[in-house]
Design a protein around this motif. Structure first.
Motif, PDB file in Angstrom:
ATOM      1  N   ALA A 210      33.061  47.459  37.398  1.00 51.20           N
ATOM      2  CA  ALA A 210      34.296  48.126  37.495  1.00 51.20           C
ATOM      3  C   ALA A 210      35.238  47.036  37.425  1.00 51.20           C
ATOM      4  O   ALA A 210      35.093  45.798  37.870  1.00 51.20           O
ATOM      5  N   ASP A 211      36.567  47.220  36.822  1.00 57.40           N
ATOM      6  CA  ASP A 211      37.571  46.269  36.845  1.00 57.40           C
ATOM      7  C   ASP A 211      38.853  46.827  36.534  1.00 57.40           C
ATOM      8  O   ASP A 211      38.933  47.896  35.755  1.00 57.40           O
ATOM      9  N   THR A 212      39.808  46.411  37.424  1.00 62.45           N
ATOM     10  CA  THR A 212      41.026  47.022  37.640  1.00 62.45           C
ATOM     11  C   THR A 212      42.176  46.175  36.601  1.00 62.45           C
ATOM     12  O   THR A 212      43.209  46.459  36.259  1.00 62.45           O
ATOM     13  N   GLY A 213      41.564  45.029  36.130  1.00 62.04           N
ATOM     14  CA  GLY A 213      42.501  44.068  35.465  1.00 62.04           C
ATOM     15  C   GLY A 213      42.871  43.028  36.279  1.00 62.04           C
ATOM     16  O   GLY A 213      43.143  41.675  35.786  1.00 62.04           O
ATOM     17  N   THR A 214      42.601  43.120  37.483  1.00 60.28           N
ATOM     18  CA  THR A 214      43.061  41.787  38.477  1.00 60.28           C
ATOM     19  C   THR A 214      41.978  42.033  39.666  1.00 60.28           C
ATOM     20  O   THR A 214      41.769  40.854  40.200  1.00 60.28           O
ATOM     21  N   VAL A 215      40.942  42.907  39.956  1.00 59.23           N
ATOM     22  CA  VAL A 215      39.939  42.724  40.748  1.00 59.23           C
ATOM     23  C   VAL A 215      38.904  43.533  39.922  1.00 59.23           C
ATOM     24  O   VAL A 215      38.700  44.532  39.381  1.00 59.23           O
ATOM     25  N   ALA A 216      37.736  42.521  39.911  1.00 60.42           N
ATOM     26  CA  ALA A 216      36.398  42.846  39.277  1.00 60.42           C
ATOM     27  C   ALA A 216      35.398  43.071  40.495  1.00 60.42           C
ATOM     28  O   ALA A 216      35.248  42.145  41.089  1.00 60.42           O
ATOM     29  N   THR A 217      34.316  44.291  40.133  1.00 61.53           N
ATOM     30  CA  THR A 217      33.577  44.392  41.094  1.00 61.53           C
ATOM     31  C   THR A 217      32.069  44.375  40.346  1.00 61.53           C
ATOM     32  O   THR A 217      31.995  44.726  39.302  1.00 61.53           O
ATOM     33  N   TYR A 218      31.070  43.803  41.167  1.00 59.81           N
ATOM     34  CA  TYR A 218      29.868  43.250  40.642  1.00 59.81           C
ATOM     35  C   TYR A 218      28.775  44.126  41.592  1.00 59.81           C
ATOM     36  O   TYR A 218      28.898  43.763  42.728  1.00 59.81           O
ATOM     37  N   SER A 219      27.844  44.613  40.983  1.00 55.90           N
ATOM     38  CA  SER A 219      26.691  45.362  41.887  1.00 55.90           C
ATOM     39  C   SER A 219      25.641  44.164  42.207  1.00 55.90           C
ATOM     40  O   SER A 219      25.302  43.757  41.432  1.00 55.90           O
ATOM     41  N   VAL A 220      25.071  44.206  43.466  1.00 51.26           N
ATOM     42  CA  VAL A 220      24.034  43.220  43.765  1.00 51.26           C
ATOM     43  C   VAL A 220      22.671  43.648  43.153  1.00 51.26           C
ATOM     44  O   VAL A 220      21.909  42.988  42.559  1.00 51.26           O
ATOM     45  N   ASP A 221      22.645  45.079  42.678  1.00 53.54           N
ATOM     46  CA  ASP A 221      21.594  45.817  42.178  1.00 53.54           C
ATOM     47  C   ASP A 221      21.565  45.195  40.623  1.00 53.54           C
ATOM     48  O   ASP A 221      20.320  44.941  40.299  1.00 53.54           O
ATOM     49  N   ASP A 222      22.601  45.039  40.064  1.00 48.94           N
ATOM     50  CA  ASP A 222      22.703  44.482  38.749  1.00 48.94           C
ATOM     51  C   ASP A 222      22.351  43.014  38.801  1.00 48.94           C
ATOM     52  O   ASP A 222      21.713  42.637  37.841  1.00 48.94           O
ATOM     53  N   MET A 223      22.647  42.260  39.597  1.00 49.40           N
ATOM     54  CA  MET A 223      22.290  40.984  40.119  1.00 49.40           C
ATOM     55  C   MET A 223      20.743  40.615  40.113  1.00 49.40           C
ATOM     56  O   MET A 223      20.190  39.875  39.700  1.00 49.40           O
ATOM     57  N   ILE A 224      20.175  41.534  41.029  1.00 48.50           N
ATOM     58  CA  ILE A 224      18.544  41.734  40.856  1.00 48.50           C
ATOM     59  C   ILE A 224      18.177  41.712  39.643  1.00 48.50           C
ATOM     60  O   ILE A 224      17.189  40.909  39.309  1.00 48.50           O
ATOM     61  N   ALA A 225      18.514  42.913  38.838  1.00 47.35           N
ATOM     62  CA  ALA A 225      18.027  43.155  37.553  1.00 47.35           C
ATOM     63  C   ALA A 225      18.099  41.900  36.494  1.00 47.35           C
ATOM     64  O   ALA A 225      17.230  41.451  35.849  1.00 47.35           O
ATOM     65  N   ALA A 226      19.275  41.065  36.744  1.00 47.25           N
ATOM     66  CA  ALA A 226      19.639  39.883  35.997  1.00 47.25           C
ATOM     67  C   ALA A 226      18.726  38.698  36.131  1.00 47.25           C
ATOM     68  O   ALA A 226      18.241  38.214  35.371  1.00 47.25           O
ATOM     69  N   PHE A 227      18.696  38.767  37.667  1.00 48.60           N
ATOM     70  CA  PHE A 227      18.052  37.581  38.101  1.00 48.60           C
ATOM     71  C   PHE A 227      16.442  37.524  38.081  1.00 48.60           C
ATOM     72  O   PHE A 227      15.904  36.381  37.855  1.00 48.60           O
ATOM     73  N   GLY A 228      16.149  38.700  38.141  1.00 46.07           N
ATOM     74  CA  GLY A 228      14.733  38.987  37.933  1.00 46.07           C
ATOM     75  C   GLY A 228      13.771  38.895  39.321  1.00 46.07           C
ATOM     76  O   GLY A 228      12.690  38.935  39.549  1.00 46.07           O
ATOM     77  N   SER A 229      14.677  38.873  40.512  1.00 51.43           N
ATOM     78  CA  SER A 229      14.121  38.886  41.736  1.00 51.43           C
ATOM     79  C   SER A 229      15.193  39.364  42.663  1.00 51.43           C
ATOM     80  O   SER A 229      16.381  38.933  42.635  1.00 51.43           O
TER      81      SER A 229
END
Length: 519
Positions: free
Chosen positions: A473-492
């Motif tokens: 999600a992104d408002t143009g000044t604040v971007a939000t990142y899901s830790v679940d997405d981080m787990i998927a990208a990191f692989g663990s």
């Protein structure tokens, strides 16, 4: 030899014969090939000097603001006194524009300018109760001149609504207005209270709201038109203008002007569901019907319905809406044909309702939305409803500011923030990165940044060497990142044991990060 008397007689006879031949009718004259053709006079080649000039087409007369000069002082609001404290913008609706109000010179008059800033809908509220005071029950209509103007000076048609919020429940009703020709700009907008259910009552903070909801300039790729409002007249049942106090201030009803967040769960990573807006006339109709991606023409992605997620509906109605999850796919549970989901909470002003993932699963009969969901609906519960926005996000936890997570990069895919983890002698506590948590980055840049998770620890997955994570999600000044997405990208999910660097990087545009939080 003839004597003189006889000669005179012969002369008279000859004269008579010649006269008779000259008096024959035209039709009795015989054609003579040798006759001399009479001379015909030709028409003059130049027009006579007294021929009138061609009539010119009348010049087009542009429309003008209503002439109220003959009206009694105090019965019309013409803004010549510079007063507009009785008008405020409502920025609470999900599609509301954060416009600016000012008194300007326009069309030879002082008018109220509504400067539209974000190409959204301006909600211009007029506090009639404060304007007319003890005469509030006499109000039967409001009228005003509305003009639209674009930065390039060209004309495009626009239209909107004049809403009334009537009675003790401030029930909504509306009439349309439009400017549709250059000669109808400005045009008169009216809202007539047609029956007793729409009449204003004392001590109920009843008011009108003017909106601009269709803008042909925006359709053509031009920035939104500004509004110019003048000559507001409030009338009684006989059509007589009601005296007004233009110095009155705006008396805000509960929930007006800012979102009423009472009773609601805080949301992070909130994103808007595309196309989720609409209206009904009541009678258990559907204001929002969006087909699932798996069907032709569908746009709703069921994968956004994740465990723990919350749907938030922003609306206007006398009663909260319901979600309806619909399936006609073979093999779906019987309950999924028309699964109705009630909100688990509604704010005090009855304008925002929230729905939980768990309630959706129970009503639908399965959590396999990707396979079985065909339509995502928002319906009324017997009262007319207007849905302005529907979002999905995760419940917010306690927000923790990550120490040292600030910095800048020059825009060449550099890193504005690079924090070593605690296990490597740094300050970033990777154990905070748990499933369901959210990272928020406050930034300045033309392009949303990315989070990068870096590991060089033995045993880390191959993907962990430089795991890039896009914002959910992104408002143009604040971007939000899901830790679940981080787990998927990191692989663990073993960040505490494997993560070495936590990074916020630019995506090709200069980036400044001022704060990073986790919750």
């Amino acid at each position: 030899m003839l004597n003189r008397k006889k000669m005179f007689t012969v002369f008279l006879v000859m004269a008579f014969i010649l006269q008779m031949n000259g008096c024959k009718k035209a039709e009795d004259v015989e054609t003579d090939a040798n006759a001399v053709t009479p001379t015909v006079t030709e028409a003059p080649t130049e027009a006579p000097t007294n021929t009138p000039e061609p009539t010119k087409e009348p010049e087009k007369k542009e429309a003008a603001f209503t002439d109220v000069s003959a009206m009694e002082k105090g019965t019309v609001i013409d803004f010549e006194d510079g007063q507009n404290g009785f008008i405020q913008l409502n920025t609470a609706p999900g599609n509301a524009d954060e416009s600016e109000l000012s008194i300007v010179d326009y069309g030879g008059s002082k008018v109220l300018k509504v400067d539209v800033k974000n190409d959204k809908v301006p909600y211009v509220a007029i506090d009639v109760a404060s304007l007319v005071k003890d005469h509030i029950a006499d109000v039967r209509s409001i009228e005003m001149d509305i003009a639209v103007g674009y930065d390039d000076g060209e004309f495009r048609a626009c239209s909107g609504l004049v809403y009334a919020y009537s009675g003790t429940e401030r029930t909504e009703s509306s009439d349309a207005w439009s400017v549709y020709l250059a000669t109808k700009n400005p045009n008169v907008a009216k809202r007539v209270l047609d029956n007793e259910s729409e009449y204003f009552v004392p001590d109920a903070q009843n008011f009108f709201v003017v909106t601009k909801e269709t803008d042909n300039g925006m359709t053509a790729g031009v920035s939104a038109a500004d509004l110019y409002i003048d000559n507001i007249i409030i009338r009684d049942a006989d059509g007589n203008p009601i005296p007004v106090d233009a110095s009155a201030g705006f008396d805000k009803p509960a929930g007006f002007g800012a979102a009423d967040l009472s009773n609601l769960t805080g949301i992070v990573a909130e994103s808007t569901i595309e196309g989720a807006e609409g209206k009904t006339d009541g009678g258990w109709g559907q204001a929002v019907v969006i087909g699932a991606l798996k069907n032709d023409g569908g746009t709703f992605d069921p994968s956004i319905l994740k465990p723990g997620s919350i749907i938030t509906v922003y609306y206007s109605s006398a009663s909260a809406p319901e979600l309806i999850l619909q399936s006609w796919t073979e093999g779906a549970p019987e309950t999924s044909g028309w699964a109705k989901v009630a909100p688990f909470t509604v704010n005090d002003s009855c304008t925002i309702a929230q729905y939980s993932y768990d309630d959706m699963v129970v009503a639908f009969g399965t959590d396999d939305f990707a396979t079985y969901l065909d339509n995502f609906n928002v319906g009324d519960t017997g009262n007319a409803i207007s849905v302005s926005k529907v979002t999905i996000g995760m419940p917010a936890g306690e927000e923790v500011v990550i120490e040292g997570a600030e910095g800048e990069s020059d825009g060449s895919w550099g890193q504005a923030v690079m924090l070593a983890t605690v296990k490597d002698g740094g300050t970033f506590d990777a154990s905070m990165l748990k499933s369901g948590a959210m990272i928020s980055v406050t930034y300045t840049s033309d392009i949303c940044p990315e989070v990068v998770l870096q590991s060089w620890t033995e045993g880390a997955p191959d993907t962990a060497g430089w795991a890039k994570v896009a914002a959910c999600a992104d408002t143009g000044t604040v971007a939000t990142y899901s830790v679940d997405d981080m787990i998927a990208a990191f692989g663990s999910d073993d960040f505490a044991g494997l993560l070495d660097n936590f990074i916020v990087g630019d995506c090709g545009a200069a980036l400044k990060v001022t704060k990073v939080t986790i919750q």
